[in-house]
Design a protein around this motif. Structure first.
Motif, PDB file in Angstrom:
ATOM      1  N   TYR A  81       0.760  -1.264   0.045  1.00 32.70           N
ATOM      2  CA  TYR A  81       0.039   0.038  -0.112  1.00 32.70           C
ATOM      3  C   TYR A  81       0.758   1.373   0.099  1.00 32.70           C
ATOM      4  N   ARG A  85       0.582   4.084  -2.889  1.00 31.51           N
ATOM      5  CA  ARG A  85       0.162   5.478  -2.451  1.00 31.51           C
ATOM      6  C   ARG A  85       1.154   6.462  -2.934  1.00 31.51           C
ATOM      7  N   GLN A  89      -0.793   8.577  -5.578  1.00 28.83           N
ATOM      8  CA  GLN A  89      -1.422   9.890  -4.899  1.00 28.83           C
ATOM      9  C   GLN A  89      -1.159  10.997  -5.596  1.00 28.83           C
TER      10      GLN A  89
END
Ligand code: NAD
Ligand code: MG
Length: 402
Positions: A81, A85, A89
């Motif tokens: 994760y 991210r 992101q």
């Protein structure tokens, strides 16, 4: 009723869609997933990837997302994760992770069609969620229908959600049924290549190792389906998949070995006429058909040439040697939770074989013992299917001391 697919087709059929169809690729890092992204990349006016999901391959998921710019990605394993991210992101891509993330993504309104290409039982819940969200499904994940085909199809019909097959045999049947809505099917004939051990006997199979079994003569696929093709379990799963997709009595489903994999399957109608769908074996064709349905779109894939290949062979499968096919057929006729139990035991057996914990023929033994152990339920609820799956997995794993 014995007529065609029981879910409705797309009602609108624009020749040139104004907006590209937004595709949610569940299992984007796998064999079907990556080929789907190739088709999307080659047809930017028709398709755009709007959601991508992966189990654990963070590196490939990041590469795919940088290229395709979906609005949402899922990395199921939380280990990956932070990396995903950090990479995505800043590009404005939402990154989800964890057990519930797949269903959350499947419930997102920002896609037009789910390409369901997760492998195994794990694909069931997100596919059910897509049906609840009323999104059409291009279905590669056959285990979804093997485990809970009656409930999945019933919900799809009630919700008027089209399910377009991606599995090449089922795509072939689906294509043969276009224009045949009111004509009765006498039987369908699923073709099987026979896999890498076609013609071999148990005295050979007993010594087979995963390195041999992972070499498929005609198709390049993920590890689980490649092993299933070597044991012929894949064809058994496909019989059950066909039973639900096309709403057929089990007795109307026949398997024939066709080593060249040029005829991808056939439908015989009640006048005895047989329609076949043919082409070179290339999963991009059924993927593209499912994404663009009801249109056909041009491509540069190699073509089958009758001048070069003059022989197509057919023979019955050797179910005495490849007993997984017999077990799957038995589960299909038995119905109830039997296919779910068969599927779960098979997933554990293939997992064990791929880790050298189980011999090739031991897989059959494990499935047979699990089917005998888990109590039969004639009319399972969805919860019964989940419980039968768990019980079968635990029992099968206990046979290997996992
Ligand atoms: P694969 O192993 O190459 O890819 C599987 C994908 O599912 C990967 O993206 C992986 O990240 C994801 N995944 C695996 N376990 C998961 C889990 N627990 N939770 C969430 N995601 C998970 O498999 P594949 O060969 O692409 O096959 C996918 C499905 O399509 C299977 O059901 C298979 O039977 C079917 N299918 C494949 C082919 C083929 O040519 N590969 C042909 C017909 C049907
Ligand atoms: Mg297939």
């Amino acid at each position: 009723m014995q007529t065609g697919s029981s879910t409705p087709a797309f009602s609108e059929a624009p020749k040139e869609p104004l907006q590209p169809r937004r595709i949610a690729v569940f299992g984007s890092t796998g064999s079907i997933g990556t080929q789907t992204l190739d088709v999307i990349r080659d047809n930017p006016n028709l398709f755009v990837a709007s959601i991508l999901t992966a189990h654990s391959n963070a590196k490939l998921l990041i590469e795919q997302a940088i290229l395709h710019r979906p609005h949402t990605v899922v990395i199921v394993e939380e280990q990956g994760y932070a990396d995903v991210r950090e990479a995505l992101q800043p590009l404005g891509i939402a990154v989800l992770s964890g057990a519930a993330a797949l269903e959350e993504a499947a419930g997102h309104p920002g896609y037009d069609l789910m390409l369901a290409a997760i492998v195994g039982f794990a694909g069931l819940k997100p596919t059910l969620q897509a049906i609840t969200t009323r999104r059409p499904i291009a279905l590669a994940n056959k285990e979804t229908l093997v485990v809970a085909g009656d409930i999945v199809m019933q919900r799809a019909v009630e919700g008027r959600v089209p399910i377009i097959p991606v599995d090449s045999e089922h795509s072939a049947i689906f294509q043969c049924l276009v224009g045949e809505t009111y004509n009765r099917i006498e039987k369908i004939i699923l073709t099987a290549s026979g896999g890498p051990f076609f013609g071999k006997k148990p005295n050979f199979l007993v010594n087979v190792r995963k390195e041999h079994a992972l070499q498929h003569p005609n198709w390049n696929m993920g590890a689980k389906i490649t092993i299933d093709s070597a044991t012929l379990m894949n064809k058994g799963l496909e019989m059950i998949e066909a039973r639900w997709l096309f709403n057929l009595e089990p007795s109307r489903i026949q398997v024939v070995i066709h080593p060249q994999s040029i005829i991808h399957s056939m439908v015989q109608f009640e006048d005895g006429s047989i329609k076949a769908q043919m082409g070179l074996p290339d999963m991009k064709l059924p993927i593209q058909y499912a994404l663009a349905y009801p249109q056909r779109i041009p491509n540069r894939f190699p073509r089958f040439d009758f001048k070069r290949s003059s022989t197509l062979n057919f023979e019955p499968p050797d179910i005495r040697t490849f007993q997984n096919l017999a077990l799957a057929s038995e589960a299909m006729f038995k119905g109830g939770n039997a296919p779910a139990v068969l599927n779960a035991a098979n997933e554990i057996a293939v997992f064990g074989f791929l880790r050298n914990r189980l011999g090739f023929l031991d897989m059959t033994d494990m499935i047979e013992r699990t089917m005998a152990h888990v109590p039969y339920i004639e009319q399972p609820t969805l919860d019964d299917y989940f419980e039968s799956d768990g019980e079968a997995r635990n029992f099968a794993a206990s046979l290997m001391n996992m």
